[in-house]
Design a protein around this motif. Sequence first.
Motif, PDB file in Angstrom:
ATOM      1  N   GLY A  34      30.249  36.030  14.966  1.00 26.65           N
ATOM      2  CA  GLY A  34      29.151  35.452  14.193  1.00 26.65           C
ATOM      3  C   GLY A  34      28.031  34.859  15.016  1.00 26.65           C
ATOM      4  N   TRP A  35      28.068  35.032  16.321  1.00 24.57           N
ATOM      5  CA  TRP A  35      27.002  34.541  17.182  1.00 24.57           C
ATOM      6  C   TRP A  35      25.819  35.507  17.161  1.00 24.57           C
ATOM      7  CZ3 TRP A  35      27.535  30.670  21.380  1.00 24.57           C
ATOM      8  CH2 TRP A  35      28.711  29.930  21.289  1.00 24.57           C
ATOM      9  N   GLU A  36      24.651  34.979  17.463  1.00 25.90           N
ATOM     10  CA  GLU A  36      23.490  35.820  17.732  1.00 25.90           C
ATOM     11  C   GLU A  36      23.427  36.017  19.242  1.00 25.90           C
ATOM     12  OE1 GLU A  36      18.666  35.964  16.841  1.00 25.90           O
ATOM     13  OE2 GLU A  36      19.838  34.192  16.313  1.00 25.90           O
ATOM     14  N   ALA A  37      23.502  37.254  19.700  1.00 26.19           N
ATOM     15  CA  ALA A  37      23.597  37.528  21.129  1.00 26.19           C
ATOM     16  C   ALA A  37      22.412  38.354  21.615  1.00 26.19           C
ATOM     17  CB  ALA A  37      24.907  38.263  21.445  1.00 26.19           C
ATOM     18  N   VAL A  38      21.859  37.958  22.764  1.00 35.21           N
ATOM     19  CA  VAL A  38      20.742  38.670  23.380  1.00 35.21           C
ATOM     20  C   VAL A  38      21.077  38.883  24.850  1.00 35.21           C
ATOM     21  CG1 VAL A  38      18.267  38.697  23.843  1.00 35.21           C
ATOM     22  CG2 VAL A  38      19.136  37.520  21.812  1.00 35.21           C
ATOM     23  N   ASP A  39      21.025  40.132  25.302  1.00 30.57           N
ATOM     24  CA  ASP A  39      21.376  40.423  26.694  1.00 30.57           C
ATOM     25  C   ASP A  39      20.118  40.576  27.550  1.00 30.57           C
ATOM     26  OD1 ASP A  39      22.913  40.869  28.876  1.00 30.57           O
ATOM     27  OD2 ASP A  39      23.653  42.840  28.263  1.00 30.57           O
ATOM     28  N   ASN A  40      20.295  40.371  28.858  1.00 32.14           N
ATOM     29  CA  ASN A  40      19.203  40.492  29.834  1.00 32.14           C
ATOM     30  C   ASN A  40      17.978  39.691  29.400  1.00 32.14           C
ATOM     31  OD1 ASN A  40      20.689  42.234  31.529  1.00 32.14           O
ATOM     32  ND2 ASN A  40      20.146  43.986  30.249  1.00 32.14           N
ATOM     33  N   PHE A  41      18.232  38.437  29.058  1.00 35.91           N
ATOM     34  CA  PHE A  41      17.162  37.604  28.505  1.00 35.91           C
ATOM     35  C   PHE A  41      16.592  36.679  29.582  1.00 35.91           C
ATOM     36  CE2 PHE A  41      15.405  33.948  26.294  1.00 35.91           C
ATOM     37  CZ  PHE A  41      14.640  34.566  25.319  1.00 35.91           C
ATOM     38  N   PRO A  42      15.265  36.704  29.808  1.00 32.00           N
ATOM     39  CA  PRO A  42      14.640  35.777  30.768  1.00 32.00           C
ATOM     40  C   PRO A  42      14.754  34.338  30.275  1.00 32.00           C
ATOM     41  CG  PRO A  42      13.197  37.641  30.262  1.00 32.00           C
ATOM     42  CD  PRO A  42      14.293  37.664  29.251  1.00 32.00           C
ATOM     43  N   ILE A  43      15.412  33.496  31.011  1.00 33.49           N
ATOM     44  CA  ILE A  43      15.644  32.122  30.571  1.00 33.49           C
ATOM     45  C   ILE A  43      14.334  31.376  30.349  1.00 33.49           C
ATOM     46  CG2 ILE A  43      16.682  29.910  31.224  1.00 33.49           C
ATOM     47  CD1 ILE A  43      18.649  32.041  30.358  1.00 33.49           C
ATOM     48  N   GLY A  68      22.594  36.459  27.515  1.00 36.54           N
ATOM     49  CA  GLY A  68      23.172  37.074  28.690  1.00 36.54           C
ATOM     50  C   GLY A  68      22.124  37.360  29.753  1.00 36.54           C
ATOM     51  N   PHE A  69      22.435  37.062  30.990  1.00 36.94           N
ATOM     52  CA  PHE A  69      21.518  37.389  32.095  1.00 36.94           C
ATOM     53  C   PHE A  69      22.340  37.526  33.373  1.00 36.94           C
ATOM     54  CE2 PHE A  69      21.918  32.830  32.012  1.00 36.94           C
ATOM     55  CZ  PHE A  69      21.962  32.438  33.344  1.00 36.94           C
ATOM     56  N   ASP A  70      21.803  38.268  34.330  1.00 38.34           N
ATOM     57  CA  ASP A  70      22.456  38.425  35.630  1.00 38.34           C
ATOM     58  C   ASP A  70      21.396  38.770  36.666  1.00 38.34           C
ATOM     59  OD1 ASP A  70      21.901  41.142  35.231  1.00 38.34           O
ATOM     60  OD2 ASP A  70      23.922  41.584  34.525  1.00 38.34           O
ATOM     61  N   SER A  71      21.821  39.307  37.796  1.00 45.15           N
ATOM     62  CA  SER A  71      20.883  39.561  38.888  1.00 45.15           C
ATOM     63  C   SER A  71      19.851  40.626  38.535  1.00 45.15           C
ATOM     64  CB  SER A  71      21.652  39.994  40.151  1.00 45.15           C
ATOM     65  OG  SER A  71      22.371  41.197  39.912  1.00 45.15           O
ATOM     66  N   ARG A  72      20.115  41.415  37.475  1.00 47.91           N
ATOM     67  CA  ARG A  72      19.165  42.457  37.075  1.00 47.91           C
ATOM     68  C   ARG A  72      18.041  41.910  36.198  1.00 47.91           C
ATOM     69  NH1 ARG A  72      23.794  46.216  34.643  1.00 47.91           N
ATOM     70  NH2 ARG A  72      24.458  44.117  34.066  1.00 47.91           N
ATOM     71  N   THR A  73      18.202  40.673  35.687  1.00 43.38           N
ATOM     72  CA  THR A  73      17.192  40.091  34.815  1.00 43.38           C
ATOM     73  C   THR A  73      15.897  39.880  35.586  1.00 43.38           C
ATOM     74  OG1 THR A  73      18.923  38.964  33.558  1.00 43.38           O
ATOM     75  CG2 THR A  73      16.673  38.154  33.284  1.00 43.38           C
ATOM     76  N   ARG A  74      14.789  40.226  34.951  1.00 47.09           N
ATOM     77  CA  ARG A  74      13.482  40.128  35.614  1.00 47.09           C
ATOM     78  C   ARG A  74      13.234  38.716  36.146  1.00 47.09           C
ATOM     79  NH1 ARG A  74       8.245  42.242  32.480  1.00 47.09           N
ATOM     80  NH2 ARG A  74       9.448  44.177  32.749  1.00 47.09           N
ATOM     81  N   GLY A  75      12.800  38.638  37.382  1.00 44.02           N
ATOM     82  CA  GLY A  75      12.459  37.356  37.986  1.00 44.02           C
ATOM     83  C   GLY A  75      13.670  36.513  38.335  1.00 44.02           C
ATOM     84  N   PHE A  76      14.832  37.137  38.541  1.00 44.75           N
ATOM     85  CA  PHE A  76      16.053  36.372  38.793  1.00 44.75           C
ATOM     86  C   PHE A  76      15.984  35.633  40.121  1.00 44.75           C
ATOM     87  CE2 PHE A  76      20.181  35.840  40.753  1.00 44.75           C
ATOM     88  CZ  PHE A  76      20.897  35.189  39.756  1.00 44.75           C
ATOM     89  N   GLN A  77      16.152  34.316  40.049  1.00 45.06           N
ATOM     90  CA  GLN A  77      16.332  33.448  41.208  1.00 45.06           C
ATOM     91  C   GLN A  77      17.278  32.344  40.764  1.00 45.06           C
ATOM     92  OE1 GLN A  77      12.643  31.992  42.813  1.00 45.06           O
ATOM     93  NE2 GLN A  77      11.775  34.031  43.105  1.00 45.06           N
ATOM     94  N   ALA A  78      18.468  32.303  41.350  1.00 45.91           N
ATOM     95  CA  ALA A  78      19.510  31.404  40.856  1.00 45.91           C
ATOM     96  C   ALA A  78      19.056  29.943  40.790  1.00 45.91           C
ATOM     97  CB  ALA A  78      20.756  31.536  41.733  1.00 45.91           C
ATOM     98  N   GLU A  79      18.483  29.437  41.855  1.00 45.80           N
ATOM     99  CA  GLU A  79      18.088  28.022  41.875  1.00 45.80           C
ATOM    100  C   GLU A  79      17.009  27.734  40.833  1.00 45.80           C
ATOM    101  OE1 GLU A  79      19.633  25.819  43.330  1.00 45.80           O
ATOM    102  OE2 GLU A  79      20.717  26.743  44.996  1.00 45.80           O
ATOM    103  N   LYS A  80      16.065  28.669  40.698  1.00 49.51           N
ATOM    104  CA  LYS A  80      15.007  28.484  39.719  1.00 49.51           C
ATOM    105  C   LYS A  80      15.568  28.501  38.293  1.00 49.51           C
ATOM    106  CE  LYS A  80      10.459  30.305  38.422  1.00 49.51           C
ATOM    107  NZ  LYS A  80       9.436  31.351  38.717  1.00 49.51           N
TER     108      LYS A  80
END
Length: 310
Positions: A34-43, A68-80
């Motif tokens: 019942g969750w609303e899920a969005v993958d590869n989403f820019p935070i 959902g997001f990971d290293s493939r997400t646009r503009g990925f920088q962990a600290e940011k």
Amino acid sequence: MTDNFAPGKKHILLVTGLSGAGKTTVLKTLEDLGWEAVDNFPIRLAGPLLELPSPEGREEGSIPLALGFDSRTRGFQAEKLISQIKRLQKRNDLEIITLFLDCNGTEIERRYSETRRRHPLAQDRPAADGIAQERTLMGPLRRWADSVIDTSKLSASELQAEIRERFRKDSKAVMNVTISSFGFSRGVPHNADLIFDMRFLRNPHWDAALRPLTGQDKPVAEYVAADPHFDETIAKIRDLLMTLLPLYDAQGKAYVNIAFGCTGGRHRSVFVTETFGKWLRDAGFSPTIVHRNLTSRPIDALEEPVKKPE
């Protein structure tokens, strides 16, 4: 809502981790819950997303959100990303938890080999190189995450069960159970998970007084229940369902269709379906009852003949 979240707030689960660790499986499982899920989403876009109204007919804030997001997400920088999440966590109307999915490199290599896909960070190099690079990139998020699941030894179904256990909105939620009656002479239902044949019971069709009635009428119910094989067989079917239904639920099966058939679908199967419907309601389920052939015309030629004693 799952115990991981505080009540009275918009619940957000950030799902991240290593590629191949199971993010897609987790998001699909959350959708089923019942969750609303969005993958590869820019935070960085989470703020505007949270300002959108809930879907029509749903109470504002009642639908938890998984991003959902990971290293493939646009503009990925962990600290940011961590800084952006911290800013969101300062909002009094939000409760945000970060889930990190980890997995050992050997298992990720095996998964990519089985699917014949390339690792996103190793398009022209061995998968091990991409996995090592991604583990370094994701390191800050793994250390900072609120919860970590290591999927190295988990199958897809085991990971689904883990997510259901942690994030099911209502621990008392049960499957959607449908119980139906039908006539074999008019075809077997295509969507039944379990089919039970009631044609071993005495057939009320051959009693002239009972023929125009159905399994919902007391005289037919009494006639069927008086069959010497009724009580023992029904008890065994009930025991079987008591075993199977919790197992289906544990595997995340959302719908279970149980069908009881007789020849014409008007007498025996109808009464048995009503009997099990009441039993399941008493057991805490909310079954849907369907009588497919209840209004069908009784036809002698479709019914099995009366067996004469030898």
